[in-house]
Design a protein around this motif. Structure first.
Motif, PDB file in Angstrom:
ATOM      1  N   ARG A  75       0.807  -1.227   0.000  1.00 14.15           N
ATOM      2  CA  ARG A  75       0.000   0.000   0.000  1.00 14.15           C
ATOM      3  C   ARG A  75       0.839   1.275   0.000  1.00 14.15           C
ATOM      4  O   ARG A  75       0.342   2.333  -0.343  1.00 14.15           O
ATOM      5  CB  ARG A  75      -0.960  -0.004   1.178  1.00 14.15           C
ATOM      6  CG  ARG A  75      -0.280   0.038   2.523  1.00 14.15           C
ATOM      7  CD  ARG A  75      -1.313   0.027   3.656  1.00 14.15           C
ATOM      8  NE  ARG A  75      -0.644   0.078   4.923  1.00 14.15           N
ATOM      9  CZ  ARG A  75      -0.402  -0.970   5.688  1.00 14.15           C
ATOM     10  NH1 ARG A  75      -0.779  -2.161   5.310  1.00 14.15           N
ATOM     11  NH2 ARG A  75       0.217  -0.826   6.841  1.00 14.15           N
ATOM     12  N   TYR A  76       2.100   1.209   0.428  1.00 19.24           N
ATOM     13  CA  TYR A  76       2.927   2.401   0.488  1.00 19.24           C
ATOM     14  C   TYR A  76       3.740   2.635  -0.782  1.00 19.24           C
ATOM     15  O   TYR A  76       4.448   3.618  -0.897  1.00 19.24           O
ATOM     16  CB  TYR A  76       3.888   2.328   1.674  1.00 19.24           C
ATOM     17  CG  TYR A  76       3.169   2.278   2.999  1.00 19.24           C
ATOM     18  CD1 TYR A  76       2.399   3.350   3.432  1.00 19.24           C
ATOM     19  CD2 TYR A  76       3.249   1.161   3.806  1.00 19.24           C
ATOM     20  CE1 TYR A  76       1.723   3.311   4.640  1.00 19.24           C
ATOM     21  CE2 TYR A  76       2.577   1.115   5.017  1.00 19.24           C
ATOM     22  CZ  TYR A  76       1.822   2.190   5.429  1.00 19.24           C
ATOM     23  OH  TYR A  76       1.164   2.144   6.623  1.00 19.24           O
ATOM     24  N   LYS A  78       3.937   2.911  -5.072  1.00 19.84           N
ATOM     25  CA  LYS A  78       3.159   3.138  -6.287  1.00 19.84           C
ATOM     26  C   LYS A  78       3.403   2.037  -7.306  1.00 19.84           C
ATOM     27  O   LYS A  78       2.536   1.700  -8.080  1.00 19.84           O
ATOM     28  CB  LYS A  78       3.499   4.493  -6.899  1.00 19.84           C
ATOM     29  CG  LYS A  78       3.029   5.646  -6.056  1.00 19.84           C
ATOM     30  CD  LYS A  78       3.340   6.958  -6.722  1.00 19.84           C
ATOM     31  CE  LYS A  78       2.834   8.087  -5.850  1.00 19.84           C
ATOM     32  NZ  LYS A  78       3.059   9.391  -6.430  1.00 19.84           N
ATOM     33  N   ASP A  79       4.629   1.497  -7.336  1.00 22.73           N
ATOM     34  CA  ASP A  79       4.933   0.403  -8.247  1.00 22.73           C
ATOM     35  C   ASP A  79       5.932  -0.543  -7.590  1.00 22.73           C
ATOM     36  O   ASP A  79       6.502  -0.245  -6.548  1.00 22.73           O
ATOM     37  CB  ASP A  79       5.437   0.903  -9.595  1.00 22.73           C
ATOM     38  CG  ASP A  79       6.675   1.782  -9.490  1.00 22.73           C
ATOM     39  OD1 ASP A  79       7.049   2.183  -8.377  1.00 22.73           O
ATOM     40  OD2 ASP A  79       7.282   2.064 -10.533  1.00 22.73           O
TER      41      ASP A  79
END
Length: 93
Positions: A75-76, A78-79
């Motif tokens: 969740r923290y 982006k990819d």
């Protein structure tokens, strides 16, 4: 810079300075300061982050720790951070 009246902090700084010196200037001959900077930037930092386990990370390398955090719930991020790290740290579990 270290805090006053905390000699262990100064000891940690001296230890990392010795580690860097042993891996660079005592092991290689550099013809210029730029060559040393390039070696630190391109090779030493990669080796330190991907091959040296740290007690603060419970025996993980910094790279392995980041990839392991991605596999928990990502969740923290982006990819996927895996492609940013060369080597076999793609699945440290």
């Amino acid at each position: 810079m270290t805090k006053s009246f905390q000699p262990w902090t100064n000891g940690q700084v001296e230890r990392i300075n010795r580690t860097i010196k042993e891996a660079t200037t005592k092991a290689f001959h550099y013809t210029s300061l730029e060559e040393l900077r390039s070696h630190l930037r391109d090779y030493y930092l990669w080796a330190y982050n991907s091959a040296r386990p740290l007690r603060a990370l419970k025996g993980c390398t910094p790279t392995g720790f980041i990839v392991r955090q991605w596999h928990k719930p990502p969740r923290y991020f982006k990819d996927d951070p895996g492609p940013y790290f060369p080597g076999t740290n793609r699945n440290p579990l």
